[in-house]
Design a protein around this motif. Structure first.
Motif, PDB file in Angstrom:
ATOM      1  N   ALA A  84       0.552   4.107  -2.645  1.00 40.43           N
ATOM      2  CA  ALA A  84       0.209   5.435  -2.129  1.00 40.43           C
ATOM      3  C   ALA A  84       1.245   6.468  -2.565  1.00 40.43           C
ATOM      4  O   ALA A  84       0.902   7.602  -2.901  1.00 40.43           O
ATOM      5  CB  ALA A  84       0.119   5.405  -0.602  1.00 40.43           C
ATOM      6  N   LEU A  91     -11.751   4.506   3.621  1.00 41.77           N
ATOM      7  CA  LEU A  91     -11.960   5.046   4.960  1.00 41.77           C
ATOM      8  C   LEU A  91     -13.443   5.101   5.315  1.00 41.77           C
ATOM      9  O   LEU A  91     -13.802   5.014   6.485  1.00 41.77           O
ATOM     10  CB  LEU A  91     -11.380   6.464   5.058  1.00 41.77           C
ATOM     11  N   GLU A 141      -8.537  11.653  -5.717  1.00 39.71           N
ATOM     12  CA  GLU A 141      -8.188  11.600  -4.298  1.00 39.71           C
ATOM     13  C   GLU A 141      -9.338  11.032  -3.464  1.00 39.71           C
ATOM     14  O   GLU A 141      -9.125  10.283  -2.516  1.00 39.71           O
ATOM     15  CB  GLU A 141      -7.794  12.994  -3.796  1.00 39.71           C
ATOM     16  N   LYS A 192       1.065  12.298   1.334  1.00 44.70           N
ATOM     17  CA  LYS A 192       0.466  13.464   0.671  1.00 44.70           C
ATOM     18  C   LYS A 192       0.735  14.741   1.473  1.00 44.70           C
ATOM     19  O   LYS A 192       1.096  15.771   0.918  1.00 44.70           O
ATOM     20  CB  LYS A 192      -1.042  13.211   0.539  1.00 44.70           C
ATOM     21  N   SER A 199       0.833  -1.209   0.000  1.00 43.42           N
ATOM     22  CA  SER A 199       0.000   0.000   0.000  1.00 43.42           C
ATOM     23  C   SER A 199       0.865   1.256   0.000  1.00 43.42           C
ATOM     24  O   SER A 199       0.506   2.259  -0.601  1.00 43.42           O
ATOM     25  CB  SER A 199      -0.951  -0.009   1.198  1.00 43.42           C
ATOM     26  N   PRO A 201      -5.322   4.351   1.883  1.00 46.95           N
ATOM     27  CA  PRO A 201      -5.493   5.720   2.396  1.00 46.95           C
ATOM     28  C   PRO A 201      -4.631   6.012   3.625  1.00 46.95           C
ATOM     29  O   PRO A 201      -4.171   7.147   3.796  1.00 46.95           O
ATOM     30  CB  PRO A 201      -6.982   5.799   2.746  1.00 46.95           C
ATOM     31  N   PHE A 202      -4.378   5.010   4.448  1.00 45.24           N
ATOM     32  CA  PHE A 202      -3.576   5.244   5.649  1.00 45.24           C
ATOM     33  C   PHE A 202      -2.126   5.556   5.276  1.00 45.24           C
ATOM     34  O   PHE A 202      -1.458   6.340   5.950  1.00 45.24           O
ATOM     35  CB  PHE A 202      -3.645   4.032   6.583  1.00 45.24           C
ATOM     36  N   LEU A 211      -9.303   7.332  -3.854  1.00 46.05           N
ATOM     37  CA  LEU A 211      -8.196   6.760  -3.088  1.00 46.05           C
ATOM     38  C   LEU A 211      -8.551   6.623  -1.612  1.00 46.05           C
ATOM     39  O   LEU A 211      -8.172   5.663  -0.950  1.00 46.05           O
ATOM     40  CB  LEU A 211      -6.961   7.660  -3.211  1.00 46.05           C
ATOM     41  N   ASN A 212      -9.275   7.613  -1.100  1.00 46.50           N
ATOM     42  CA  ASN A 212      -9.595   7.615   0.319  1.00 46.50           C
ATOM     43  C   ASN A 212     -10.899   6.899   0.646  1.00 46.50           C
ATOM     44  O   ASN A 212     -11.295   6.816   1.804  1.00 46.50           O
ATOM     45  CB  ASN A 212      -9.643   9.051   0.840  1.00 46.50           C
ATOM     46  N   PHE A 268      -1.399   6.799   2.241  1.00 47.26           N
ATOM     47  CA  PHE A 268      -1.462   7.958   1.339  1.00 47.26           C
ATOM     48  C   PHE A 268      -1.439   9.285   2.096  1.00 47.26           C
ATOM     49  O   PHE A 268      -0.699  10.201   1.726  1.00 47.26           O
ATOM     50  CB  PHE A 268      -2.731   7.841   0.485  1.00 47.26           C
ATOM     51  N   LEU A 269      -2.228   9.371   3.173  1.00 41.92           N
ATOM     52  CA  LEU A 269      -2.413  10.674   3.820  1.00 41.92           C
ATOM     53  C   LEU A 269      -1.107  11.288   4.349  1.00 41.92           C
ATOM     54  O   LEU A 269      -0.833  12.449   4.077  1.00 41.92           O
ATOM     55  CB  LEU A 269      -3.498  10.586   4.894  1.00 41.92           C
TER      56      LEU A 269
END
Lengths: 351, 257
Positions: free
Chosen positions: B80, B105, B98, B149, B76, B142-143, B101-102, B145-146
């Protein structure tokens, strides 16, 4: 004609950002030639296109039309890493994870120089800006002025043909800025290369430059030496933007005569049709306090500066007038004075 | 009187803390209880920790969980990173990309787990690690990615321009400037993804096969046979590992730019 190529030639360059209704034209058909070893300044208010022009030369933006030559070679299709120019960024953009020495050696290492040569030239560049002692520090451990010096050393180390400087002094306090202005001039002489300098600070531009391009709304309004720009502004905007100036509105009353809105009639505006609205401009230091002068005024404020006295006057129509006189010339506030406007000091712009 | 503080702030705050953490504290305390009955305290003991270390099923489940979390974390984080770099500049539909991608969640996990199960059964993917790894990678994105980002957005764009100005092509710019500066975000993202996978029950429960039981699934099945101090001990270990990793991730995220 001069057969040697210019350091930089910008020919009919246009650039817009955005599309459709949101499209903004940032540069409109700009052309300029910058000479070898010239200290050339792009001067203008924010949004005038000066930074975009610099970024086009560096290669960070693609132009819409026109072309750009560096040292006689077309570069507008080349990526930034293939152009023989280096940039000093407004934010300095020092690599925070690298030491001062590694920052300065960055470009040298990519030029495939032998390791000893990289070290020698990085050291030289740091000595040039008197930062040799701090070579092992990280950028975060330096003051703003020191970061500024490292940014200069990093950009000069690969010996570019042209150094591009994007408002490099704007983050420094006044005293440091004055010091760095002198150093920049010396550095340019030492390095013997062309500097293209972007600023919105007209005083800085006048102090440093061999030539200045005054920009507004995506165009170059006037191109000339600091003296030409200051003494013979070609546009009302340039006159107003550079230094302090009095702008008096009036109407051409006859051949070579202008009736100002404050009531006085002066000799100016030859070549303008009778009845045309004009703006008459005069620098505060060119106007004279003279008994029998053409302007009647009341003194509203006096500031003694040591080397000179700045007087705020109020004209008959209530308009302000700024006058700079010798330091011992101190009229009383509220007193009536007369001001003479020497005709060789006047500039007339069509309204 | 302190005018800047509302009345009862401290009392309410303490109440919320008790409400949040009493169950966890009780669990930890009873994991050190010598008594077999999980709810009666007799004396301090490390017996249950010794027991779980000796239990082959628990050791296998732990190993499975760690392998799965590592695979999900790496997979991931790579995706990400690519997504963060790909959405760096503005383009039409960036907001949508985006949001997609999230999406994990907010999507109900049970729905995604059932859907994945049905898909894998339909196309003949054998349940077990081969099914759990791709599913975990998906919901961990997402975990990872954030934090990446956030790090990328906080980066001065002039740094990459400066590298290119200093003769670095795009690849060298990425390797020598972008990647080192993103590194704390990447580590933080990996750690969060790792913990998220480690703690996951639902997806693993649906997709695990024989021999691929993870720790949360093991705990669930063990608890049906009755609450034992052994479960308290495993849970305590998981809690400590998770908290340690999240704190590590937080520290990575705050590393100097």
């Amino acid at each position: 004609m001069n057969s040697a190529p210019s350091a930089i030639a910008v020919r009919s360059v246009s650039k817009s950002f955005g599309r459709g209704d949101a499209m903004v034209r940032v540069l409109s058909d700009v052309s300029v030639e910058i000479g070898v070893r010239e200290f050339f300044t792009l001067l203008g208010p924010s949004g005038c296109g000066k930074t975009t022009l610099l970024r086009l030369i560096a290669g960070f933006e693609e132009l819409d039309s026109g072309d750009i030559l560096i040292d006689g070679v077309r570069v507008d299709h080349l990526p930034p890493f293939r152009r023989p120019v280096n940039t000093v960024f407004q934010s300095y953009a020092l690599f925070p994870h690298l030491t001062v020495a590694q920052n300065v050696a960055f470009a040298l290492e990519l030029q495939d120089l032998p390791r000893a040569e990289v070290r020698r030239r990085a050291g030289e560049a740091l000595e040039m800006v008197r930062m040799g002692a701090l070579a092992a520090r990280k950028p975060a451990e330096l003051s703003g002025g020191q970061q500024q010096r490292v940014a200069l050393a990093r950009a000069l180390a690969p010996r570019p043909k042209v150094l591009l400087l994007d408002e490099p002094l704007s983050a420094l306090d006044l005293k440091l800025r004055k010091e760095m202005q002198i150093e920049l001039k010396q550095l340019q002489a030492e390095a013997g290369i062309t500097f293209v300098f972007v600023t919105h600070d007209q005083e800085e531009a006048l102090t440093l430059s061999d030539r200045i391009a005054v920009m507004q709304g995506g165009r170059i309004l006037q191109l000339g030496t600091p003296r030409e720009i200051y003494e013979r502004p070609a546009h009302r905007f340039v006159a107003d933007f550079i230094g302090e100036i009095n702008l008096l509105e009036g109407q051409v009353s006859g051949h070579g005569k202008v009736r100002l809105d404050c009531g006085a009639e002066i000799s100016a505006g030859a070549g303008q049709a009778a009845g045309a609205r004009v703006t008459v401009a005069i620098r505060p230091e060119r106007a004279r306090l003279v008994r029998g002068g053409v302007l009647q005024a009341e003194v509203t404020h006096v500031a003694y500066l040591g080397t000179a006295t700045i007087m705020q006057l109020r004209l008959a129509d209530g308009g302000p007038f700024l006058l700079r006189a010798a330091a011992d010339d101190l009229p009383a506030i509220g007193g009536r004075v007369q001001v003479d406007l020497p005709s060789d000091a006047l500039q007339v712009f069509a309204a | 009187m302190n005018l800047r503080r509302l009345p009862l702030t401290r009392e309410i705050g303490l109440g919320v803390l008790v409400y949040l953490y009493v169950p966890v504290v009780v669990l930890i305390v009873y994991s050190f209880n010598a008594n077999r009955t999980a709810t009666v305290w007799t004396e301090f003991s490390l017996d249950w920790y010794r027991k779980i270390l000796a239990n082959p099923s628990i050791r296998e489940a732990t190993w499975n969980s760690l392998v799965l979390a590592a695979a999900a974390g790496i997979g991931s984080t790579l995706l990400a990173l690519a997504a963060a770099l790909g959405t760096k500049t503005r383009f039409r539909g960036r907001g949508l990309v985006e949001a997609v991608l999230n999406a994990p969640l907010i999507l109900p996990e049970v729905v995604v787990a059932v859907a994945t199960l049905m898909l894998f059964v339909a196309i003949g993917v054998e349940l077990g690690m081969a099914a759990m790894i791709p599913a975990h990678i998906a919901f961990c994105i997402p975990f990872a990615f954030l934090p990446i980002k956030a790090r990328l957005d906080g980066m001065n764009p002039s740094l990459e321009e400066a590298a290119q100005d200093l003769y670095a092509n795009r690849l060298i710019t990425f390797r020598r400037v972008t990647l080192p500066l993103l590194w704390p975000g990447i580590l933080a993202g990996f750690t969060l993804a790792f913990v998220t996978s480690l703690d996951d029950f639902l997806t693993s429960f649906f997709l695990s096969g024989p021999g691929s039981t993870t720790l949360p699934v093991y705990i669930f099945s063990a608890i049906r046979a009755g609450i034992t101090p052994e479960i308290n001990a495993i849970s305590t270990i998981m809690l400590i590992v998770s908290v340690a990793l999240v704190v590590t991730s937080f520290l990575f995220g705050r590393m100097r730019r």
